[in-house]
Design an enzyme around this catalytic site. Structure first.
Site, short mmCIF file in Angstrom:
data_model
loop_
_atom_site.label_atom_id
_atom_site.label_comp_id
_atom_site.label_asym_id
_atom_site.label_seq_id
_atom_site.Cartn_x
_atom_site.Cartn_y
_atom_site.Cartn_z
N LYS A 1 0.85 -1.20 0.00
CA LYS A 1 0.00 0.00 0.00
C LYS A 1 0.88 1.25 0.00
O LYS A 1 1.98 1.25 0.58
CB LYS A 1 -0.88 -0.05 1.26
CG LYS A 1 -1.95 1.03 1.35
CD LYS A 1 -2.83 0.80 2.59
CE LYS A 1 -3.90 1.88 2.75
NZ LYS A 1 -4.75 1.65 3.94
N SER B 1 -9.73 1.89 3.15
CA SER B 1 -8.83 2.61 2.26
C SER B 1 -7.84 1.74 1.50
O SER B 1 -7.27 2.18 0.51
CB SER B 1 -8.06 3.64 3.08
OG SER B 1 -7.22 2.99 4.02
N SER C 1 -9.88 -0.64 7.28
CA SER C 1 -9.34 -0.47 5.93
C SER C 1 -8.67 -1.67 5.30
O SER C 1 -8.32 -1.64 4.13
CB SER C 1 -8.33 0.68 5.92
OG SER C 1 -9.03 1.87 5.75
N1 GLN Z 1 -13.02 4.12 6.65
C1 GLN Z 1 -12.44 4.51 7.91
C2 GLN Z 1 -12.04 5.94 7.82
O1 GLN Z 1 -12.38 6.55 6.88
C3 GLN Z 1 -11.28 3.63 8.23
C4 GLN Z 1 -10.09 3.92 7.43
C5 GLN Z 1 -8.92 3.09 7.78
O2 GLN Z 1 -9.05 2.04 8.42
N2 GLN Z 1 -7.75 3.57 7.41
O3 GLN Z 1 -11.38 6.47 8.67
#
Ligand code: GLN
Length: 482
Positions: A69, A145, A169
């Site tokens: 990532k 994400s 995420s």
């Molecule tokens: N969707 C969650 C957020 O927007 C989690 C994102 C993540 O785990 N990096 O913060």
């Protein structure tokens, strides 16, 4: 059999028998990326960086490639968190997980996986490079994400991948793309070299085609690291050993609160079938209550934005990446002006929203009312889990209340978007490990994920239950048609 379609453990066996060579795997991935990535967009900066790998081949991974990532530092390879503000940033060092992978003999891909800017999001639509698409339905999001990592694995553009999980995420995109995704216990994996979003919640973890690969990768990336004071100094078991155990007599908790309104009926019935399957394998079901879960989303969005606003303060146009034109030396304007312009032009809309919200909840006069109170409720959420684990071995829930949604569908409504993590967020708040495994499809052919949660540092339980389920089903073998 195309090499890019195999799992890492299958490839390691073939490499061990000298049937194939590592560069052959890289080549088959390159071909696949050429064939489908203009549609999937799982990778970023394809033109600029080409596809190089670094490896030491003699470790146990024998040169199997891995996709990373864009928020995990890879020495010499761009790491930009899919944000304009980190434009051109090439870290001078490797994240600990990358050093561990290299010494285990992984070939680390220079092409990085698409993601929401700074991991802010549940759809990958917040990427500076444009959204990634779901390989099962190109009009749908891959989740986020870590959407690029999940989509790459699902589309056989990666053998396996690393993502990061702050509120879901890894698990939510794994669920949307029909792959396996694990968020380890907080402190299990070093965060050194992971560009921080919310330091008390972030963990790096695997996205893989099956549970065995997830166990193998967790073996390699886990362990104490003196460079991360929150990493815990305790023995890392061999997680692949958990795959040999059955689940007879295990007590599986089903939280009542998780099966309520807002949940897609097809997701509900798919999860109910999965629970039945676990019971036929010998597990016992027990209804439990996690009453404070209903506060998880607001608590998370206070704590996560507070930490994010502080972590993002270092991006000022001076030390890393992007600097606004008017702020370059020799041009007019004050230093403060340069900061403002660089941050104003460098961060996307969601990053700005979070910086503003986080700064607000930490500001004098509001700190006690929001931040401190959220920390107290976080403790209550953790205690709910402690209570359940007193007499249950694990908890089973859906990973996400819905399957993948359409691109653009929730973009104008951040609150609806925030609700997509309703089932994943509390594991981060409580610091416990959780895995998502494929457990079926909707009528439209979109994957559904089953989430399993366990006590802190009991990843073995997750692998055991997930593997028993996977062995008894075929979901993980179905591939998207691209
Ligand atoms: N969707 C969650 C957020 O927007 C989690 C994102 C993540 O785990 N990096 O913060």
């Amino acid at each position: 059999m195309k090499l890019n379609t195999l799992t890492a453990h299958e490839l390691i066996e073939k490499l061990g028998r000298n049937e194939i060579i590592s560069s052959g795997i890289v080549r088959s991935l390159e071909e696949r990326i050429k064939e489908v990535d203009s549609k999937v967009r799982a990778y970023v900066r394809k033109g600029a960086q080409g596809c190089q790998v670094t490896s030491h081949k003699d470790g146990e991974l024998k040169g199997v490639p891995i996709t990373i990532k864009d928020n995990i530092c890879t020495e010499g390879f761009n790491t930009e968190c899919c944000s304009k503000i980190l434009d051109g940033f090439k870290p001078p060092y490797d994240a600990t997980v990358i050093s561990k992978l290299k010494s285990a003999g992984a070939a680390v891909f220079s092409l990085k996986a698409n993601m929401d800017e700074f991991a802010f999001g549940s759809s990958t639509e917040n990427s500076f490079f444009g959204t990634a698409c779901n390989p099962w339905c190109l009009e749908c999001v891959p989740g986020g994400s870590s959407g690029g990592s999940a989509a790459a694995v699902a589309a056989d553009e990666a053998i396996w991948a690393l993502g990061s999980d702050t509120g879901g995420s890894i698990r939510q995109p794994a669920s949307f793309c029909g792959v396996v995704g694990l968020k380890p216990t907080y402190g299990r994996v070093s965060r050194y070299g992971l560009i921080a979003f919310a330091s008390s919640l972030d963990q790096i973890g695997p996205l893989t085609k099956d549970v065995r690969d997830a166990a193998l990768l967790t073996n390699i990336i886990s362990g104490h690291d003196v460079k991360d004071s929150t990493s815990v100094d305790m023995q890392v078991p061999d997680f692949t050993k958990s795959l040999e155990k059955d689940i007879k007599g295990l007590k599986i908790a089903i939280p009542k609160e998780y099966f309520v309104e807002g949940m897609d009926p097809e997701v509900k019935s798919t999860i109910e079938e999965a629970i039945e399957k676990l019971k036929t394998l010998g597990a016992e079901e027990k209804q439990v209550f996690l009453p404070n879960t209903r506060y998880a989303v607001p608590v998370y969005y206070i704590i996560a934005t507070a930490e994010a606003s502080s972590n993002l303060a270092r991006f000022d146009g001076v030390q890393y990446g992007f600097r606004a034109e008017s702020g370059k030396s020799g041009t007019e304007g004050s230093l403060i002006d340069m900061y403002k312009r660089s941050r104003g032009e460098g961060f996307g809309q969601e990053a700005k929203r979070r910086i503003i919200l986080g700064t607000f909840v930490l500001s004098h006069g509001y700190y006690d009312a929001y931040y401190l109170r959220a920390q107290k409720v976080r403790t209550l959420i953790k205690r709910d889990f402690d209570e359940v684990f007193k007499d249950c071995d694990c908890i089973v829930t859906p990973t996400s209340p819905t399957p993948a949604f359409r691109i653009g569908e929730k973009l104008d409504d951040p609150l609806r978007m925030y609700l997509s993590d309703i089932y994943t967020i509390s594991a981060n708040l409580a610091g416990i490990p959780a895995i998502s495994v494929p457990c079926g499809f909707t009528k439209k052919g979109l994957p559904v994920g089953l989430q399993i949660l366990a006590k802190p540092f009991d990843e073995e339980m997750l692998f055991r239950v997930a593997n028993a389920y996977e062995q008894a089903t075929e979901w993980h073998k179905v591939k998207p048609k691209l």
